[in-house]
Design a protein around this motif. Structure first.
Motif, PDB file in Angstrom:
ATOM      1  N   THR A 152       0.809  -1.216   0.000  1.00  0.00           N
ATOM      2  CA  THR A 152       0.000   0.000   0.000  1.00  0.00           C
ATOM      3  C   THR A 152       0.849   1.276   0.000  1.00  0.00           C
ATOM      4  OG1 THR A 152      -1.872  -1.074   1.085  1.00  0.00           O
ATOM      5  CG2 THR A 152      -1.803   1.305   1.221  1.00  0.00           C
ATOM      6  N   SER A 153       1.865   1.323   0.897  1.00  0.00           N
ATOM      7  CA  SER A 153       2.680   2.529   1.023  1.00  0.00           C
ATOM      8  C   SER A 153       4.150   2.151   0.951  1.00  0.00           C
ATOM      9  CB  SER A 153       2.383   3.236   2.348  1.00  0.00           C
ATOM     10  OG  SER A 153       3.061   4.462   2.440  1.00  0.00           O
ATOM     11  N   SER A 154       4.899   2.799   0.046  1.00  0.00           N
ATOM     12  CA  SER A 154       6.323   2.496  -0.114  1.00  0.00           C
ATOM     13  C   SER A 154       7.154   3.242   0.925  1.00  0.00           C
ATOM     14  CB  SER A 154       6.791   2.886  -1.511  1.00  0.00           C
ATOM     15  OG  SER A 154       6.618   4.282  -1.696  1.00  0.00           O
ATOM     16  N   LEU A 155       8.441   2.898   1.000  1.00  0.00           N
ATOM     17  CA  LEU A 155       9.409   3.629   1.817  1.00  0.00           C
ATOM     18  C   LEU A 155      10.563   4.014   0.896  1.00  0.00           C
ATOM     19  CD1 LEU A 155       9.554   1.488   5.103  1.00  0.00           C
ATOM     20  CD2 LEU A 155       8.294   3.594   4.704  1.00  0.00           C
ATOM     21  N   PRO A 156      10.687   5.277   0.532  1.00  0.00           N
ATOM     22  CA  PRO A 156      11.737   5.662  -0.416  1.00  0.00           C
ATOM     23  C   PRO A 156      13.120   5.402   0.150  1.00  0.00           C
ATOM     24  CG  PRO A 156      10.731   7.601   0.592  1.00  0.00           C
ATOM     25  CD  PRO A 156       9.909   6.427   1.003  1.00  0.00           C
ATOM     26  N   TYR A 199       2.593   8.099   6.512  1.00  0.00           N
ATOM     27  CA  TYR A 199       2.497   7.128   5.418  1.00  0.00           C
ATOM     28  C   TYR A 199       2.971   7.798   4.132  1.00  0.00           C
ATOM     29  CZ  TYR A 199      -0.419   4.205   8.431  1.00  0.00           C
ATOM     30  OH  TYR A 199      -0.896   3.423   9.456  1.00  0.00           O
ATOM     31  N   HIS A 200       3.946   7.181   3.491  1.00  0.00           N
ATOM     32  CA  HIS A 200       4.480   7.760   2.263  1.00  0.00           C
ATOM     33  C   HIS A 200       3.414   7.828   1.175  1.00  0.00           C
ATOM     34  CE1 HIS A 200       7.491   7.880  -1.209  1.00  0.00           C
ATOM     35  NE2 HIS A 200       7.697   8.968  -0.519  1.00  0.00           N
ATOM     36  N   ALA A 201       2.483   6.870   1.167  1.00  0.00           N
ATOM     37  CA  ALA A 201       1.412   6.878   0.164  1.00  0.00           C
ATOM     38  C   ALA A 201       0.620   8.178   0.225  1.00  0.00           C
ATOM     39  CB  ALA A 201       0.479   5.690   0.379  1.00  0.00           C
ATOM     40  N   HIS A 202       0.293   8.638   1.423  1.00  0.00           N
ATOM     41  CA  HIS A 202      -0.498   9.857   1.555  1.00  0.00           C
ATOM     42  C   HIS A 202       0.337  11.092   1.231  1.00  0.00           C
ATOM     43  CE1 HIS A 202      -4.155   7.934   2.943  1.00  0.00           C
ATOM     44  NE2 HIS A 202      -3.394   7.142   3.668  1.00  0.00           N
ATOM     45  N   GLN A 203       1.622  11.061   1.551  1.00  0.00           N
ATOM     46  CA  GLN A 203       2.498  12.157   1.134  1.00  0.00           C
ATOM     47  C   GLN A 203       2.467  12.305  -0.391  1.00  0.00           C
ATOM     48  OE1 GLN A 203       6.519  11.705   2.644  1.00  0.00           O
ATOM     49  NE2 GLN A 203       5.788  10.890   4.576  1.00  0.00           N
ATOM     50  N   LEU A 204       2.551  11.174  -1.091  1.00  0.00           N
ATOM     51  CA  LEU A 204       2.595  11.211  -2.552  1.00  0.00           C
ATOM     52  C   LEU A 204       1.261  11.650  -3.152  1.00  0.00           C
ATOM     53  CD1 LEU A 204       4.672   7.998  -3.343  1.00  0.00           C
ATOM     54  CD2 LEU A 204       5.409  10.377  -3.533  1.00  0.00           C
ATOM     55  N   ARG A 205       0.149  11.188  -2.584  1.00  0.00           N
ATOM     56  CA  ARG A 205      -1.152  11.606  -3.094  1.00  0.00           C
ATOM     57  C   ARG A 205      -1.333  13.119  -2.936  1.00  0.00           C
ATOM     58  NH1 ARG A 205      -5.035   6.708  -0.687  1.00  0.00           N
ATOM     59  NH2 ARG A 205      -3.839   5.019  -1.684  1.00  0.00           N
ATOM     60  N   VAL A 206      -0.933  13.616  -1.771  1.00  0.00           N
ATOM     61  CA  VAL A 206      -1.009  15.052  -1.512  1.00  0.00           C
ATOM     62  C   VAL A 206      -0.131  15.816  -2.505  1.00  0.00           C
ATOM     63  CG1 VAL A 206      -0.288  16.841   0.132  1.00  0.00           C
ATOM     64  CG2 VAL A 206      -1.662  14.900   0.925  1.00  0.00           C
TER      65      VAL A 206
END
Length: 342
Positions: A152-156, A199-206
């Motif tokens: 669901t959420s990656s870790l760069p 959550y990186h996923a939400h950072q990216l969506r934003v």
């Protein structure tokens, strides 16, 4: 392949895997005891080098995969749990899927679950917040030879871990593109509500949403991101307050869940707003039919579960080819509801 060629091939495998020639011999010819991590390294090296022989399984007996999901009542995680249960049943002759949950607000729970498995594991699937403790625990597991799938959420910047999920920045950009076509200057502000930005996923969506709104609707003010942690009451309270702005609100993008609270706030307002959210669920189907919700972006949890299991089977030498399954980003509106819900 003659005896000399076979020995040279085994020597090449030993060098690439960083083990002795005798270890390669024991693994490939099923002689003696070798740890799971070394067996996996040898078989991965043999696959990479194209060794022309039938390779054994990386683990004797059943594979044990740990699935670490956040303790969330949202529809997305309910769908994930059901999808993984189906995968476990489908592959029951080869693997055991051991599911655990962690609490979002108990910071040490997830690193402990990662670092302290109940029994030896041959794979780890985890929904992870991005914290130093989580990164350290995951890196230690990978250093020990455990294949890791991030769900669901990656870790760069986490080399060695496999991310299974949609392109979340593309999802945010899609929401921004669609929102920019619905709203215009002078109609009011757009609200951007998210879960936790850990959550990186939400950072990216934003990030994706803000990028496209700045490109395509620069005169429309965007308020947020506002962290509401998928909490219905917090969503209802904060959105209700903002809907009362003198200049009005014309749009709302929620990157996570808590839709009951959002619905409550929108129904309590005399103003109409375009609302874009995530996940194709029965609740969202009702809201789409009502016309309160405009569209949803679905991240295919069933595809995520299938791809995650296949990645770990491949990492353990149980699949000859890398998995081809890839979760699909889907856009669902009221006209396409049939067949879109799991």
């Amino acid at each position: 392949m003659d005896k000399t060629d076979r020995r040279q091939g085994m020597a090449d495998v030993a060098q690439q895997a960083g083990v002795s020639l005798s270890t390669v011999d024991r693994v490939l010819n099923e002689r003696g005891s070798v740890s799971d991590s070394k067996r996996r390294k040898v078989l991965q090296a043999a696959q990479a080098l194209g060794l022309k022989r039938l390779l054994p399984s990386a683990v004797h007996g059943l594979l044990r995969f740990d699935l670490l999901l956040v303790d969330s009542a949202t529809d997305h995680f309910r769908r994930l749990a059901v999808a993984f249960a189906k995968q476990a049943q489908m592959h029951r002759s080869r693997l055991v899927l051991q599911r655990s949950t962690w609490q979002e607000r108990a910071a040490q729970q997830l690193p402990e679950l990662i670092s302290q498995p109940r029994v030896p594991r041959q794979g780890l699937i985890v929904v992870a917040q991005d914290t130093p403790q989580v990164r350290e625990a995951l890196q230690a597991q990978m250093a020990a030879g455990v294949p890791v799938v991030l769900l669901t959420s990656s870790l760069p910047g986490m080399p060695g871990a496999t991310y299974v999920g949609i392109d979340n920045q593309a999802a945010g950009r899609a929401a921004g593109r669609l929102m920019s076509q619905w709203v215009g200057p002078g109609q009011g502000a757009v609200l951007l509500v998210t879960n936790s930005l850990l959550y990186h996923a939400h950072q990216l969506r934003v990030k994706g949403f803000l990028e496209v709104m700045a490109e395509r609707a620069p005169q429309v003010p965007v308020i947020g991101p506002i962290e509401c942690f998928d909490d219905d009451d917090l969503n209802a309270s904060k959105i209700s307050d903002l809907l009362g702005r003198p200049d009005g609100v014309c749009g709302l993008y929620t990157t996570g869940s808590g839709s009951t609270g959002v619905h409550r706030a929108l129904l309590g307002s005399s103003r109409q707003a375009v609302w874009i959210s995530h996940e194709a669920t029965a609740q969202h189907a009702r809201m789409l039919r009502e016309g309160v919700l405009s569209l949803v972006l679905d991240q295919d949890p069933e595809g995520q579960a299938e791809a995650a299991i296949q990645h770990l089977l491949y990492a353990n030498g149980d699949l000859d080819e890398a998995p081809q399954v890839k979760p699909q980003l889907r856009i669902v509106i009221d006209e396409t509801l049939e067949g879109s819900l799991s």
